[in-house]
Design a protein around this motif. Structure first.
Motif, PDB file in Angstrom:
ATOM      1  N   ILE A  41       3.157  -1.137   4.304  1.00  0.00           N
ATOM      2  CA  ILE A  41       2.525   0.398   3.840  1.00  0.00           C
ATOM      3  C   ILE A  41       3.640   1.220   4.071  1.00  0.00           C
ATOM      4  O   ILE A  41       4.544   1.247   4.843  1.00  0.00           O
ATOM      5  CB  ILE A  41       1.533   0.624   5.195  1.00  0.00           C
TER       6      ILE A  41
ATOM      7  N   ALA B 261      -6.293  -5.193   3.638  1.00  0.00           N
ATOM      8  CA  ALA B 261      -5.096  -5.720   4.077  1.00  0.00           C
ATOM      9  C   ALA B 261      -4.775  -6.179   5.397  1.00  0.00           C
ATOM     10  O   ALA B 261      -3.834  -6.986   5.797  1.00  0.00           O
ATOM     11  CB  ALA B 261      -3.794  -4.627   3.855  1.00  0.00           C
ATOM     12  N   LYS B 262      -5.751  -5.865   6.340  1.00  0.00           N
ATOM     13  CA  LYS B 262      -5.705  -6.015   7.694  1.00  0.00           C
ATOM     14  C   LYS B 262      -5.116  -7.372   8.290  1.00  0.00           C
ATOM     15  O   LYS B 262      -4.167  -7.407   9.114  1.00  0.00           O
ATOM     16  CB  LYS B 262      -7.132  -5.967   8.157  1.00  0.00           C
TER      17      LYS B 262
ATOM     18  N   LEU C  29      -7.676   4.819   1.041  1.00  0.00           N
ATOM     19  CA  LEU C  29      -6.356   4.565   1.972  1.00  0.00           C
ATOM     20  C   LEU C  29      -7.087   3.730   3.008  1.00  0.00           C
ATOM     21  O   LEU C  29      -6.676   2.619   3.470  1.00  0.00           O
ATOM     22  CB  LEU C  29      -5.465   5.832   2.295  1.00  0.00           C
ATOM     23  N   ARG C  30      -8.058   4.076   3.796  1.00  0.00           N
ATOM     24  CA  ARG C  30      -8.870   3.450   4.509  1.00  0.00           C
ATOM     25  C   ARG C  30      -9.005   1.878   4.018  1.00  0.00           C
ATOM     26  O   ARG C  30      -9.114   0.980   4.778  1.00  0.00           O
ATOM     27  CB  ARG C  30      -9.952   4.258   5.001  1.00  0.00           C
TER      28      ARG C  30
ATOM     29  N   TYR D 137      -7.885   0.315   1.561  1.00  0.00           N
ATOM     30  CA  TYR D 137      -6.797  -0.364   1.364  1.00  0.00           C
ATOM     31  C   TYR D 137      -6.242  -1.017   2.838  1.00  0.00           C
ATOM     32  O   TYR D 137      -5.889  -2.151   2.773  1.00  0.00           O
ATOM     33  CB  TYR D 137      -5.789   0.298   0.892  1.00  0.00           C
ATOM     34  N   LYS D 138      -6.380  -0.299   3.752  1.00  0.00           N
ATOM     35  CA  LYS D 138      -5.858  -0.828   4.848  1.00  0.00           C
ATOM     36  C   LYS D 138      -6.907  -1.817   5.670  1.00  0.00           C
ATOM     37  O   LYS D 138      -6.203  -2.838   6.132  1.00  0.00           O
ATOM     38  CB  LYS D 138      -5.724   0.229   5.912  1.00  0.00           C
ATOM     39  N   LYS D 139      -8.146  -1.691   5.497  1.00  0.00           N
ATOM     40  CA  LYS D 139      -9.066  -2.666   5.711  1.00  0.00           C
ATOM     41  C   LYS D 139      -8.664  -3.983   4.872  1.00  0.00           C
ATOM     42  O   LYS D 139      -9.030  -4.877   5.543  1.00  0.00           O
ATOM     43  CB  LYS D 139     -10.631  -2.154   5.630  1.00  0.00           C
TER      44      LYS D 139
ATOM     45  N   ASP E 105       1.323   5.127   0.700  1.00  0.00           N
ATOM     46  CA  ASP E 105       0.663   5.801   1.390  1.00  0.00           C
ATOM     47  C   ASP E 105       1.839   7.145   1.234  1.00  0.00           C
ATOM     48  O   ASP E 105       2.744   7.334   1.913  1.00  0.00           O
ATOM     49  CB  ASP E 105       0.602   5.677   3.011  1.00  0.00           C
TER      50      ASP E 105
ATOM     51  N   HIS F   9       1.417  -7.353   4.662  1.00  0.00           N
ATOM     52  CA  HIS F   9       1.289  -6.099   3.995  1.00  0.00           C
ATOM     53  C   HIS F   9       2.383  -5.377   4.200  1.00  0.00           C
ATOM     54  O   HIS F   9       3.062  -5.489   5.164  1.00  0.00           O
ATOM     55  CB  HIS F   9      -0.097  -5.555   4.118  1.00  0.00           C
TER      56      HIS F   9
ATOM     57  N   ILE G 224       0.908  -1.133  -0.213  1.00  0.00           N
ATOM     58  CA  ILE G 224      -0.096   0.141   0.061  1.00  0.00           C
ATOM     59  C   ILE G 224       0.773   1.252   0.139  1.00  0.00           C
ATOM     60  O   ILE G 224       1.796   1.478   0.847  1.00  0.00           O
ATOM     61  CB  ILE G 224      -0.989   0.002   1.231  1.00  0.00           C
TER      62      ILE G 224
END
Length: 158
Positions: free
Chosen positions: A143, A136-137, A129-130, A132-134, A87, A141, A85
């Motif tokens: 970031i 990949a949780k 971005l939120r 993507y992070k969800k 950022d 991953h 990801i």
């Protein structure tokens, strides 16, 4: 090996994907290939996108990069060995969009107007971005704003 790369417009996804593909000998695909029948002009239907994405995802090895994270491409993240990801600081992205528009649009006419791209970035980047992070949780991953090939190889070895 299956790698999914997420990030905003001009974050470095395509550049990293190409470098990784060359280094690892893995085919690189973009989500734009699934979305557009004709680059940035005519869009495919959601069912067509999903069929194309599924053809890619069933392959043994792939790198898929793109901003898209809708249901039709979500399977790629689920099946990936690593999610990357990007950022990147928004002013840096805006600078890259301007630079890209000035130096590439005139030559290839392949990008929407600079203003449209910047509006899209400002409208969507935080929500994307939120998302993507969800996604990949619970996956392996990385970031950040810059990634080395050795860093990625190390993450893949986990």
């Amino acid at each position: 090996m299956k790698i999914r790369i997420f990030g905003d417009i001009a974050s470095g996804k395509s550049t990293l994907a190409k470098k990784l593909g060359n280094e690892l000998g893995v085919s690189v695909f973009t989500t734009d290939e699934c979305v557009y029948l004709k680059k940035y002009a005519k869009k495919r239907s959601t069912s067509e996108r999903k069929k194309l994405a599924e053809k890619i995802i069933i392959q043994k090895n792939w790198i898929i990069e793109g901003v898209h994270h809708s249901d039709w491409i979500r399977g790629a993240a689920k099946k990936s060995d690593l999610i990357i990801i990007f950022d990147v600081w928004t002013p840096k992205l805006i600078y890259r969009i301007i630079k890209r528009t000035i130096f590439e649009e005139k030559q290839n006419n392949k990008f929407k107007s600079m203003v449209t791209l910047i509006k899209m970035l400002l409208r969507d980047s935080k929500d994307d971005l939120r998302a993507y992070k969800k996604i990949a949780k619970n996956k392996n991953h990385l970031i950040g704003s810059n990634f080395s090939i050795s860093q990625i190889k190390s993450a893949l070895a986990k």
